[in-house]
Design an enzyme around this catalytic site. Structure first.
Site, PDB file in Angstrom:
ATOM      1  N   TRP A  67       0.807  -1.220   0.000  1.00  9.94           N
ATOM      2  CA  TRP A  67       0.000   0.000   0.000  1.00  9.94           C
ATOM      3  C   TRP A  67       0.840   1.271   0.000  1.00  9.94           C
ATOM      4  O   TRP A  67       1.889   1.337   0.650  1.00  9.94           O
ATOM      5  CB  TRP A  67      -0.854  -0.013   1.268  1.00  9.94           C
ATOM      6  N   ASN A 111      -0.094   5.778   0.250  1.00  8.68           N
ATOM      7  CA  ASN A 111      -0.961   6.941   0.070  1.00  8.68           C
ATOM      8  C   ASN A 111      -0.109   8.198  -0.035  1.00  8.68           C
ATOM      9  O   ASN A 111       0.805   8.201  -0.878  1.00  8.68           O
ATOM     10  CB  ASN A 111      -2.146   6.997   1.049  1.00  8.68           C
ATOM     11  N   ASP A 112      -0.368   9.222   0.728  1.00  5.50           N
ATOM     12  CA  ASP A 112       0.198  10.551   0.468  1.00  5.50           C
ATOM     13  C   ASP A 112       1.688  10.596   0.107  1.00  5.50           C
ATOM     14  O   ASP A 112       2.499   9.933   0.769  1.00  5.50           O
ATOM     15  CB  ASP A 112       0.096  11.428   1.718  1.00  5.50           C
ATOM     16  N   GLN A 143       3.515   7.730   2.360  1.00  5.04           N
ATOM     17  CA  GLN A 143       2.807   6.903   3.319  1.00  5.04           C
ATOM     18  C   GLN A 143       2.750   5.481   2.780  1.00  5.04           C
ATOM     19  O   GLN A 143       2.275   5.251   1.662  1.00  5.04           O
ATOM     20  CB  GLN A 143       1.382   7.444   3.529  1.00  5.04           C
ATOM     21  N   TRP A 150      -4.185  -0.098   4.067  1.00 10.33           N
ATOM     22  CA  TRP A 150      -3.663   0.946   4.944  1.00 10.33           C
ATOM     23  C   TRP A 150      -3.344   0.352   6.322  1.00 10.33           C
ATOM     24  O   TRP A 150      -4.120  -0.431   6.860  1.00 10.33           O
ATOM     25  CB  TRP A 150      -4.704   2.060   5.080  1.00 10.33           C
ATOM     26  N   PHE A 203       2.999   9.372  10.275  1.00 11.61           N
ATOM     27  CA  PHE A 203       2.044   9.969   9.345  1.00 11.61           C
ATOM     28  C   PHE A 203       2.734  11.014   8.471  1.00 11.61           C
ATOM     29  O   PHE A 203       3.943  11.223   8.542  1.00 11.61           O
ATOM     30  CB  PHE A 203       0.874  10.588  10.121  1.00 11.61           C
ATOM     31  N   SER A 204       1.924  11.707   7.668  1.00 12.28           N
ATOM     32  CA  SER A 204       2.471  12.575   6.625  1.00 12.28           C
ATOM     33  C   SER A 204       3.274  13.749   7.165  1.00 12.28           C
ATOM     34  O   SER A 204       3.070  14.194   8.291  1.00 12.28           O
ATOM     35  CB  SER A 204       1.342  13.083   5.740  1.00 12.28           C
ATOM     36  N   GLU A 249      -6.472  18.408   5.616  1.00  6.34           N
ATOM     37  CA  GLU A 249      -5.248  17.621   5.737  1.00  6.34           C
ATOM     38  C   GLU A 249      -4.181  18.178   4.788  1.00  6.34           C
ATOM     39  O   GLU A 249      -4.484  18.930   3.865  1.00  6.34           O
ATOM     40  CB  GLU A 249      -5.525  16.148   5.376  1.00  6.34           C
ATOM     41  N   TRP A 268     -10.178   8.616  -0.751  1.00  5.50           N
ATOM     42  CA  TRP A 268     -10.451   7.790   0.438  1.00  5.50           C
ATOM     43  C   TRP A 268     -11.815   7.115   0.365  1.00  5.50           C
ATOM     44  O   TRP A 268     -12.059   6.124   1.067  1.00  5.50           O
ATOM     45  CB  TRP A 268     -10.339   8.623   1.716  1.00  5.50           C
TER      46      TRP A 268
HETATM   47  C1  FRU Z   1      -4.206  12.058   4.215  1.00  5.91           C
HETATM   48  C2  FRU Z   1      -3.897  11.429   5.566  1.00  5.91           C
HETATM   49  C3  FRU Z   1      -3.061  12.377   6.411  1.00  5.91           C
HETATM   50  C4  FRU Z   1      -2.350  11.444   7.346  1.00  5.91           C
HETATM   51  C5  FRU Z   1      -2.110  10.241   6.474  1.00  5.91           C
HETATM   52  C6  FRU Z   1      -2.159   8.926   7.183  1.00  5.91           C
HETATM   53  O1  FRU Z   1      -4.511  11.124   3.222  1.00  5.91           O
HETATM   54  O2  FRU Z   1      -5.099  11.083   6.215  1.00  5.91           O
HETATM   55  O3  FRU Z   1      -3.803  13.379   7.061  1.00  5.91           O
HETATM   56  O4  FRU Z   1      -1.171  12.009   7.841  1.00  5.91           O
HETATM   57  O5  FRU Z   1      -3.094  10.269   5.458  1.00  5.91           O
HETATM   58  O6  FRU Z   1      -1.808   7.874   6.330  1.00  5.91           O
END
Ligand code: FRU
Length: 505
Positions: free
Chosen positions: A31, A33-34, A50, A58, A90-91, A216, A315
């Site tokens: 996985w 993400n950001d 991420q 996730w 986290f991010s 975010e 999301w």
């Molecule tokens: C945005 C978010 C951030 C957080 C991260 C966690 O997609 O929700 O706010 O830091 O992803 O994976």
């Protein structure tokens, strides 16, 4: 012709996975993400992100890492900052601390410093909180050490995250500035520091404009208007989820001023927490599609360029996208600039082009009338850049069909009377994996001298549309079947012209 390769260096034709992109970054496995910690140093672009190192869902959030010399071909590196029993990572962002203000390095070997959100687990004394922490690297991003004094900024909040740090140098002095969010309060909080360790509150911005979800991943940077260094605006990026313009996750932006203390928006349409959303289309959106989220920019870029990357997902359904043992991809990097349109500064985004210098074009068409109906093109691809310019004239609509097979198509349609561009993925292939996936995205796009110009990037599981030289963009995931490669142009009603069409890939 240069062969496009994946991050793993495999030519697309050799890949058995029908959705693995050819020129977008995906983790080899698991996985993502950001995008996090985007930073340039000594000829290398660093993309942290991420990442769950242990599975395609996730969880176990850690910072994955990839490097590139051209923003397009990425080499995956070992996980940079792993989670542990006390915290998920986290991010956040990364800076090159050139003058060793943090003292983590030396004058001769200044550090890269990552500023990330510690999301504390139940095993931590700070359980349930989110606070900002540091890690540093003395070997150009390969290995990282967490600062023993973490966290460096704790507001005893459960939803305080996503720090973006930059060096401010202006009328108010020279210091580090952090923008982060109090997500649930829909606020961007600004802090300053001389050493990245001790932070002092500067100001708070928001809520404003789109507030239908948590705020975010903010960003704040200055851009010249039409390249004029005497005429600048500050751009405040605020991603929000849900409550985006096309539903679910999206990025909004504000234009204004920053005096080293406070950001003052010149593009606030509605202040405070909004509930009815009726003015959504007047807000600044980074993208009008469903799949461009958590977008932030690189720091320490050469030549003052401002390049952003977004997570190409939403999301609403990110956890269910039908790929194999990898999940999610980054957008193409986008260079952002401000140009004046009708007297007002407007954000323009242009992709770093994976096809630049590649050729010859698979297909090139010159000016011609378009009869009403569909004109299949003698070109087919699932990995392509398509440039098209229409003069719609008296026709009702013009457009492109992408990734078509018998019962499948992704439709880009411009409705002339409304002046609206639509990206319709309702019949784009596998749309059944989530109820929220079938969708039509819409954005107002005025013709320029009677013309509509579109640059479209197609890369197996994604479509990114840059309209009118990047004044509006629409990004959507699609999951076509293997057969879905045919392309066509169409017009409804008489009087349309094709000015030019060019397919590379
Ligand atoms: C945005 C978010 C951030 C957080 C991260 C966690 O997609 O929700 O706010 O830091 O992803 O994976």
């Amino acid at each position: 012709m240069k062969t496009l390769t994946t991050a793993a260096g495999t030519p697309p034709a050799a890949i058995s996975d029908p959705y693995r992109p050819a020129f977008h970054y995906t983790a080899e496995r698991n996985w993502l993400n950001d995008p996090n910690g985007l930073v340039y140093l000594n000829g290398t672009y660093h993309l942290f992100y991420q990442h769950n190192p242990f599975g395609p869902d996730w969880g176990n959030m850690s910072w994955g890492h990839a490097t590139s010399e051209d923003l397009l071909n990425w080499d995956e590196q070992p996980v940079a900052i792993p989670c542990d029993e006390h915290e998920a990572i986290f991010s956040g962002s990364a800076v090159f601390d050139e003058f060793n203000t943090s003292g983590f390095g030396t004058a001769a070997n200044p550090p890269l410093v990552a500023i990330y959100t510690s999301a504390y687990t139940g095993a931590s004394p700070l359980a349930g909180r989110q606070a900002q922490s540091l890690a540093y690297s003395l070997d150009e991003g390969l290995t990282w050490t967490k600062y023993h004094g973490n966290p460096v900024l704790d507001r005893a909040s459960a939803e305080f995250r996503d720090p973006k740090v930059f060096w401010y140098d202006g009328g108010a002095g020279s210091y580090w500035v952090m923008v982060a969010v109090e997500a649930v309060q829909r606020q961007v909080v600004l802090y300053k520091s001389d050493d990245l360790k001790a932070w002092k509150h500067l100001s708070t911005f928001g809520p404003a404009n789109a507030t239908g979800g948590v705020w975010e991943c903010p960003d704040l940077f200055e851009l010249p208007v039409d390249g004029d260094p005497q005429d600048t605006r500050w751009v405040l990026i605020v991603n929000l989820n849900p409550g985006g313009i096309a539903g679910g996750s999206a990025g909004q932006y504000f234009l204004g001023t920053f005096d080293g203390v406070a950001f003052r928006s010149e593009s606030t349409v509605t202040a405070g927490l909004q509930t009815d959303g009726s003015r959504m289309r007047e807000y600044g959106w980074l993208d009008w599609g469903r799949d461009y989220y958590a977008a932030v920019s690189f720091s320490n870029m050469p030549d003052g360029r401002r390049v952003m990357i977004g997570w190409m997902n939403n999301w609403d359904y990110a956890r269910e996208t039908p790929t194999g043992d990898w999940r999610s991809t980054m957008s193409l990097p986008r260079e952002v600039s401000l140009i004046r349109v009708d007297g007002k500064p407007a954000l323009r985004q242009q992709a770093i082009d994976p096809f630049s210098g590649l050729g010859p074009a698979q297909l090139q068409l010159g000016p011609q009338a378009l009869a009403t109906g569909v004109m299949p093109l003698p070109a087919a691809s699932e990995v392509a850049r398509i440039d098209v310019e229409f003069r719609p004239g008296t026709a009702d609509s013009v457009g492109l069909l992408l990734a078509t097979a018998d019962t499948e198509r992704t439709v880009i349609r411009y409705d002339v009377a409304e002046g609206i561009l639509r990206l319709d993925r309702r019949e784009s292939g596998n749309v059944k994996f989530h109820d929220a996936f079938p969708s039509i995205e819409t954005v107002a796009v005025p013709l320029q001298d009677g013309r509509l110009g579109l640059r479209v990037y197609l890369d197996r599981c994604s479509v990114e549309v840059f309209a009118q030289d990047g004044l509006a963009t629409v990004t959507d995931l699609v999951f076509p079947s293997r057969a879905g490669t045919a392309l066509a142009v169409f017009a409804q009603g008489e009087g349309a012209h094709l000015v030019a069409l060019d397919v590379v890939g």
